[in-house]
Design a protein around this motif. Structure first.
Motif, PDB file in Angstrom:
ATOM      1  N   GLU A  24       0.811  -1.221   0.000  1.00  0.00           N
ATOM      2  CA  GLU A  24       0.000   0.000   0.000  1.00  0.00           C
ATOM      3  C   GLU A  24       0.841   1.266   0.000  1.00  0.00           C
ATOM      4  OE1 GLU A  24      -2.865  -0.080   3.137  1.00  0.00           O
ATOM      5  OE2 GLU A  24      -4.067  -1.665   2.210  1.00  0.00           O
ATOM      6  N   ASP A  25       2.052   1.201   0.568  1.00  0.00           N
ATOM      7  CA  ASP A  25       2.890   2.398   0.620  1.00  0.00           C
ATOM      8  C   ASP A  25       3.892   2.468  -0.534  1.00  0.00           C
ATOM      9  OD1 ASP A  25       4.492   0.320   1.400  1.00  0.00           O
ATOM     10  OD2 ASP A  25       5.294   1.312   3.201  1.00  0.00           O
ATOM     11  N   GLY A  26       3.713   1.629  -1.541  1.00  0.00           N
ATOM     12  CA  GLY A  26       4.593   1.664  -2.700  1.00  0.00           C
ATOM     13  C   GLY A  26       4.369   2.920  -3.518  1.00  0.00           C
ATOM     14  N   THR A  27       5.446   3.496  -4.035  1.00  0.00           N
ATOM     15  CA  THR A  27       5.360   4.764  -4.763  1.00  0.00           C
ATOM     16  C   THR A  27       4.451   4.672  -5.975  1.00  0.00           C
ATOM     17  OG1 THR A  27       7.581   5.440  -4.062  1.00  0.00           O
ATOM     18  CG2 THR A  27       6.680   6.495  -6.038  1.00  0.00           C
ATOM     19  N   LEU A  28       4.673   3.664  -6.830  1.00  0.00           N
ATOM     20  CA  LEU A  28       3.875   3.538  -8.048  1.00  0.00           C
ATOM     21  C   LEU A  28       2.409   3.340  -7.719  1.00  0.00           C
ATOM     22  CD1 LEU A  28       3.708   3.388 -11.105  1.00  0.00           C
ATOM     23  CD2 LEU A  28       4.209   0.926 -10.953  1.00  0.00           C
ATOM     24  N   ARG A  29       2.135   2.472  -6.747  1.00  0.00           N
ATOM     25  CA  ARG A  29       0.743   2.216  -6.376  1.00  0.00           C
ATOM     26  C   ARG A  29       0.086   3.485  -5.838  1.00  0.00           C
ATOM     27  NH1 ARG A  29      -2.266  -2.348  -2.589  1.00  0.00           N
ATOM     28  NH2 ARG A  29      -3.860  -0.934  -1.815  1.00  0.00           N
ATOM     29  N   GLN A  30       0.779   4.222  -5.000  1.00  0.00           N
ATOM     30  CA  GLN A  30       0.203   5.443  -4.441  1.00  0.00           C
ATOM     31  C   GLN A  30      -0.079   6.480  -5.527  1.00  0.00           C
ATOM     32  OE1 GLN A  30       2.885   6.635  -1.251  1.00  0.00           O
ATOM     33  NE2 GLN A  30       1.548   5.672   0.266  1.00  0.00           N
ATOM     34  N   LEU A  31       0.829   6.594  -6.485  1.00  0.00           N
ATOM     35  CA  LEU A  31       0.626   7.559  -7.570  1.00  0.00           C
ATOM     36  C   LEU A  31      -0.580   7.178  -8.424  1.00  0.00           C
ATOM     37  CD1 LEU A  31       4.317   8.225  -8.670  1.00  0.00           C
ATOM     38  CD2 LEU A  31       2.754   9.877  -7.629  1.00  0.00           C
ATOM     39  N   ILE A  32      -0.686   5.893  -8.763  1.00  0.00           N
ATOM     40  CA  ILE A  32      -1.827   5.428  -9.556  1.00  0.00           C
ATOM     41  C   ILE A  32      -3.125   5.617  -8.771  1.00  0.00           C
ATOM     42  CG2 ILE A  32      -2.920   3.419 -10.622  1.00  0.00           C
ATOM     43  CD1 ILE A  32      -0.106   2.352 -11.211  1.00  0.00           C
ATOM     44  N   SER A  33      -3.091   5.260  -7.493  1.00  0.00           N
ATOM     45  CA  SER A  33      -4.291   5.385  -6.655  1.00  0.00           C
ATOM     46  C   SER A  33      -4.721   6.842  -6.525  1.00  0.00           C
ATOM     47  CB  SER A  33      -4.032   4.792  -5.276  1.00  0.00           C
ATOM     48  OG  SER A  33      -3.729   3.413  -5.362  1.00  0.00           O
ATOM     49  N   LEU A  34      -3.750   7.710  -6.299  1.00  0.00           N
ATOM     50  CA  LEU A  34      -4.069   9.131  -6.184  1.00  0.00           C
ATOM     51  C   LEU A  34      -4.669   9.671  -7.474  1.00  0.00           C
ATOM     52  CD1 LEU A  34      -0.979  10.502  -4.201  1.00  0.00           C
ATOM     53  CD2 LEU A  34      -3.367  10.516  -3.441  1.00  0.00           C
ATOM     54  N   LEU A  35      -4.149   9.213  -8.596  1.00  0.00           N
ATOM     55  CA  LEU A  35      -4.671   9.660  -9.885  1.00  0.00           C
ATOM     56  C   LEU A  35      -6.131   9.220 -10.060  1.00  0.00           C
ATOM     57  CD1 LEU A  35      -3.693  11.201 -12.398  1.00  0.00           C
ATOM     58  CD2 LEU A  35      -3.128   8.996 -13.426  1.00  0.00           C
ATOM     59  N   LEU A  36      -6.408   7.979  -9.684  1.00  0.00           N
ATOM     60  CA  LEU A  36      -7.773   7.467  -9.785  1.00  0.00           C
ATOM     61  C   LEU A  36      -8.716   8.200  -8.829  1.00  0.00           C
ATOM     62  CD1 LEU A  36      -7.043   3.618  -9.932  1.00  0.00           C
ATOM     63  CD2 LEU A  36      -7.871   5.047 -11.815  1.00  0.00           C
ATOM     64  N   VAL A  37      -8.296   8.317  -7.573  1.00  0.00           N
ATOM     65  CA  VAL A  37      -9.148   8.933  -6.547  1.00  0.00           C
ATOM     66  C   VAL A  37      -9.369  10.416  -6.844  1.00  0.00           C
ATOM     67  CG1 VAL A  37      -9.248   9.595  -4.113  1.00  0.00           C
ATOM     68  CG2 VAL A  37      -8.559   7.284  -4.745  1.00  0.00           C
ATOM     69  N   THR A  38      -8.305  11.115  -7.244  1.00  0.00           N
ATOM     70  CA  THR A  38      -8.414  12.543  -7.535  1.00  0.00           C
ATOM     71  C   THR A  38      -9.330  12.789  -8.717  1.00  0.00           C
ATOM     72  OG1 THR A  38      -6.185  12.942  -6.680  1.00  0.00           O
ATOM     73  CG2 THR A  38      -7.125  14.638  -8.111  1.00  0.00           C
ATOM     74  N   ASN A  39      -9.159  12.014  -9.783  1.00  0.00           N
ATOM     75  CA  ASN A  39     -10.010  12.175 -10.961  1.00  0.00           C
ATOM     76  C   ASN A  39     -11.461  11.884 -10.645  1.00  0.00           C
ATOM     77  OD1 ASN A  39      -9.338  12.820 -13.861  1.00  0.00           O
ATOM     78  ND2 ASN A  39      -7.496  11.716 -13.271  1.00  0.00           N
ATOM     79  N   LEU A  40     -11.701  10.752 -10.017  1.00  0.00           N
ATOM     80  CA  LEU A  40     -13.077  10.359  -9.710  1.00  0.00           C
ATOM     81  C   LEU A  40     -13.740  11.369  -8.785  1.00  0.00           C
ATOM     82  CD1 LEU A  40     -15.338   8.282  -9.947  1.00  0.00           C
ATOM     83  CD2 LEU A  40     -14.337   7.067  -7.988  1.00  0.00           C
ATOM     84  N   GLY A  41     -13.027  11.753  -7.725  1.00  0.00           N
ATOM     85  CA  GLY A  41     -13.587  12.698  -6.764  1.00  0.00           C
ATOM     86  C   GLY A  41     -13.876  14.049  -7.389  1.00  0.00           C
ATOM     87  N   ALA A  42     -12.907  14.580  -8.142  1.00  0.00           N
ATOM     88  CA  ALA A  42     -13.079  15.900  -8.748  1.00  0.00           C
ATOM     89  C   ALA A  42     -14.191  15.903  -9.787  1.00  0.00           C
ATOM     90  CB  ALA A  42     -11.764  16.359  -9.383  1.00  0.00           C
ATOM     91  N   GLN A  43     -14.265  14.836 -10.592  1.00  0.00           N
ATOM     92  CA  GLN A  43     -15.319  14.769 -11.603  1.00  0.00           C
ATOM     93  C   GLN A  43     -16.697  14.655 -10.951  1.00  0.00           C
ATOM     94  OE1 GLN A  43     -14.768  15.361 -14.689  1.00  0.00           O
ATOM     95  NE2 GLN A  43     -12.800  14.550 -15.354  1.00  0.00           N
TER      96      GLN A  43
END
Length: 281
Positions: A24-43
């Protein structure tokens, strides 16, 4: 944002999305997760609250205004959703820095030197800081060497609907959102308060495009509402502020809303309607 990511990990991402080999604290996973969560939330915030405002608040008579362009709502939504997508990439970089501990965000009120009064002061500081920064960023977007490349896309909507609230060139939109993200790197702010303010500023941005020009009398001179902001769209050089009229007054760009002087978009439509009726007689 780490609290949001933790919830997403616990309920969705860890059990259903990522393989067990991805920590869960992996860099790539966090970046991908943030991209998904940020996009979904903002939209969802944009489309959900803009739709609610469009159908429950916005006066559809404004769509009869001669400066309301063909297929405007569709164009606003297309530009808004695409802009949010591209804005999410630099935004995620800042969110990633936050969850990695580079900001001054804190978890518990006890971590504030002034306790609850400190939390309230931080909210006031956030509003003052972001209002000031956005004023000058927004005003700079009207410089002739910048405007045609970036901000002009937003100003094609002279009579905006709530869907115009996020209809920016992605670079323009990100630069105007930057003060929200910079603040917690400069000043202490509670994580939940930060998240609430992030939602609030998005809803506020929708509200100043909602075509409801009413404001309680004493607030007209203080709050930058939809009546002030539609004059910015119509007359270009005025009312750059986000929440308040303070910086427009200090910067010499304040204009008292024409909608409150009987010279606004509704008045123009009524005049045209009366003239058409007179012609038909």
């Amino acid at each position: 944002m780490d609290d949001v990511l933790s919830v997403a990990d616990y309920y969705i991402l860890t059990p259903y999305v990522y393989p067990a080999s991805w920590p869960e604290d992996g860099t790539l996973r966090q970046l991908i997760s943030l991209l998904l969560v940020t996009n979904l939330g903002a939209q969802l915030i944009y489309l959900g609250f803009a739709a609610l405002s469009f159908y429950c608040v916005f006066d559809h008579k404004l769509m009869k205004h001669p400066q309301f362009i063909k297929n405007q709502v569709r164009r606003e939504i297309n530009l808004g959703t695409v802009s949010i997508f591209w804005m999410s990439f630099p935004t995620v970089a800042l969110f990633f820095a936050e969850i990695r501990g580079y900001s001054k965000l804190y978890d518990d009120v006890s971590e504030s030197a002034l306790g609850w009064p400190g939390v309230l002061l931080s909210i006031a500081g956030f509003l003052f800081f972001t209002d000031m920064c956005i004023y000058w960023i927004h005003r700079s977007m009207h410089h002739k060497n910048i405007y045609k490349h970036l901000h002009k896309q937003h100003h094609i909507f002279k009579i905006p609907t709530p869907f115009a609230s996020h209809a920016f060139h992605p670079v323009d939109g990100f630069l105007q959102s930057l003060p929200y993200h910079v603040y917690p790197f400069l000043f202490p702010l509670h994580k939940v308060v930060y998240l609430a303010l992030f939602v609030f500023v998005n809803i506020w941005t929708i509200s100043i495009h909602d075509g409801d020009y009413r404001l309680p009398g004493p607030l007209i001179e203080v709050i930058n509402g939809a009546a002030h902001h539609v004059d910015h769209h119509l007359f270009f050089y005025y009312n750059y502020g986000q929440y308040f009229t303070l910086w427009d007054r200090l910067g010499g760009s304040y204009r008292h809303p024409s909608a409150l002087l009987g010279k606004g978009p509704h008045d123009h439509i009524r005049k045209l309607t009366a003239e058409a009726a007179e012609t038909d007689r």
